[in-house]
Design a protein around this motif. Structure first.
Motif, short mmCIF file in Angstrom:
data_model
loop_
_atom_site.label_atom_id
_atom_site.label_comp_id
_atom_site.label_asym_id
_atom_site.label_seq_id
_atom_site.Cartn_x
_atom_site.Cartn_y
_atom_site.Cartn_z
N ARG A 16 0.83 -1.22 0.00
CA ARG A 16 0.00 0.00 0.00
C ARG A 16 0.85 1.26 0.00
O ARG A 16 0.48 2.29 -0.56
N ALA A 17 2.03 1.16 0.64
CA ALA A 17 2.92 2.32 0.73
C ALA A 17 3.83 2.47 -0.48
O ALA A 17 4.64 3.41 -0.55
N GLY A 18 3.71 1.55 -1.43
CA GLY A 18 4.55 1.61 -2.62
C GLY A 18 5.95 1.10 -2.40
O GLY A 18 6.86 1.43 -3.17
N HIS A 19 6.14 0.27 -1.37
CA HIS A 19 7.45 -0.31 -1.07
C HIS A 19 7.37 -1.84 -1.06
O HIS A 19 7.97 -2.50 -0.21
N GLY A 20 6.64 -2.38 -2.03
CA GLY A 20 6.43 -3.82 -2.08
C GLY A 20 7.65 -4.58 -2.54
O GLY A 20 8.70 -4.01 -2.88
N GLU A 21 7.48 -5.88 -2.58
CA GLU A 21 8.56 -6.79 -2.97
C GLU A 21 9.08 -6.46 -4.36
O GLU A 21 8.31 -6.14 -5.26
N SER A 22 10.39 -6.55 -4.52
CA SER A 22 11.02 -6.22 -5.80
C SER A 22 12.07 -7.27 -6.15
O SER A 22 12.85 -7.69 -5.29
N ILE A 23 12.05 -7.72 -7.39
CA ILE A 23 13.07 -8.63 -7.91
C ILE A 23 13.45 -8.14 -9.30
O ILE A 23 12.59 -7.99 -10.17
N THR A 24 14.73 -7.87 -9.51
CA THR A 24 15.21 -7.44 -10.81
C THR A 24 16.39 -8.30 -11.24
O THR A 24 16.89 -9.12 -10.46
N ASP A 25 16.85 -8.09 -12.46
CA ASP A 25 18.02 -8.81 -12.94
C ASP A 25 19.23 -8.60 -12.04
O ASP A 25 20.08 -9.49 -11.91
N ALA A 26 19.30 -7.43 -11.42
CA ALA A 26 20.44 -7.12 -10.55
C ALA A 26 20.49 -8.03 -9.33
O ALA A 26 21.54 -8.18 -8.70
N ASP A 27 19.36 -8.63 -8.97
CA ASP A 27 19.31 -9.51 -7.81
C ASP A 27 19.75 -10.94 -8.13
O ASP A 27 20.00 -11.73 -7.22
N LEU A 28 19.84 -11.28 -9.40
CA LEU A 28 20.28 -12.61 -9.79
C LEU A 28 21.77 -12.78 -9.53
O LEU A 28 22.57 -11.88 -9.81
#
Length: 220
Positions: free
Chosen positions: A73-85
């Motif tokens: 709701r606060a716009g800080h949800g879970e994030s996964i990008t190529d940089a995390d691989l």
């Protein structure tokens, strides 16, 4: 290709993904230095406790589901990008698929994580999460679902992961081949554990070791 292995399925956190972003985002959300949470994760890991306990040490009564929703709701949800691989993740997935293996990703993750992983367009046949299946490792039903989902028998599957109990011992008990990767807190902590050594078909330091091992080995 191995005479019996036809499918290779990967855990997510600290197998394919570096969890630094994951834990760092929780530290930021709870308002503590990232180093503080990292140390607490290490503490609960050595005690054999669920890693969510580290969050409860910071915020007593911590409700994971409610906090996830609040972050969204606060716009800080879970994030996964190529940089995390991890750097070896995408090349290994592609090499295994090119070699003719059915390749999947399935771990104890949220539905949102499943969507984020699919958005990376990784060279795999399918991606699934425990929240989508309503069953999580180390429950044997997770591995039964794994077989149905992949279309392969347990003895035709290698499950790759870092966690002794959730990944290696549980998959072995379900009749799967296993590959333990020595990375992340749990991977390093239990690398030489006798139970792990007895249940891991292979033990590796890099994912890039897998294709050659599986192509050259006859496990059946």
């Amino acid at each position: 290709m191995s005479a019996s292995v036809r499918a290779v399925i990967f855990d997510v956190g600290e197998t394919l993904l570096d969890d630094s972003t994951f834990w760092g985002s929780w530290a930021d959300w709870l308002g503590v230095p990232r180093h503080t949470l990292a140390v607490l994760v290490g503490v609960v890991t050595t005690q054999g406790r669920d890693n969510a306990e580290a969050l409860r040490l910071i915020k007593p009564g911590f409700d994971l589901v409610a906090e996830r929703a609040a972050r969204e709701r606060a716009g800080h949800g879970e994030s996964i990008t190529d940089a995390d691989l991890y750097p070896d993740a995408r090349p290994t997935l592609g090499a295994l698929r090119d070699a003719g293996f059915w390749v999947g990703i399935a771990g104890n993750q949220t539905e949102r994580a499943g969507l984020l992983l699919r958005a990376l367009e990784l060279p795999v046949d399918a991606i699934a999460t425990s929240d989508e299946w309503n069953v999580a490792k180390p429950d044997s039903r997770f591995f039964e679902r794994l077989c149905t989902w992949s279309g392969h028998r347990a003895d035709q599957i290698v499950y790759v992961g870092d966690h002794r109990d959730n990944d290696i011992i549980a998959a072995h008990s379900a009749g799967l081949h296993t590959a333990h990767i020595r990375r992340g807190p749990w991977g390093y902590q239990n690398a030489d554990d006798p139970k792990l050594r007895a249940t891991a078909t292979w033990r590796i330091n890099e994912l890039t070791e897998l294709p050659a091992l599986l192509i050259s080995s006859d496990t059946g």
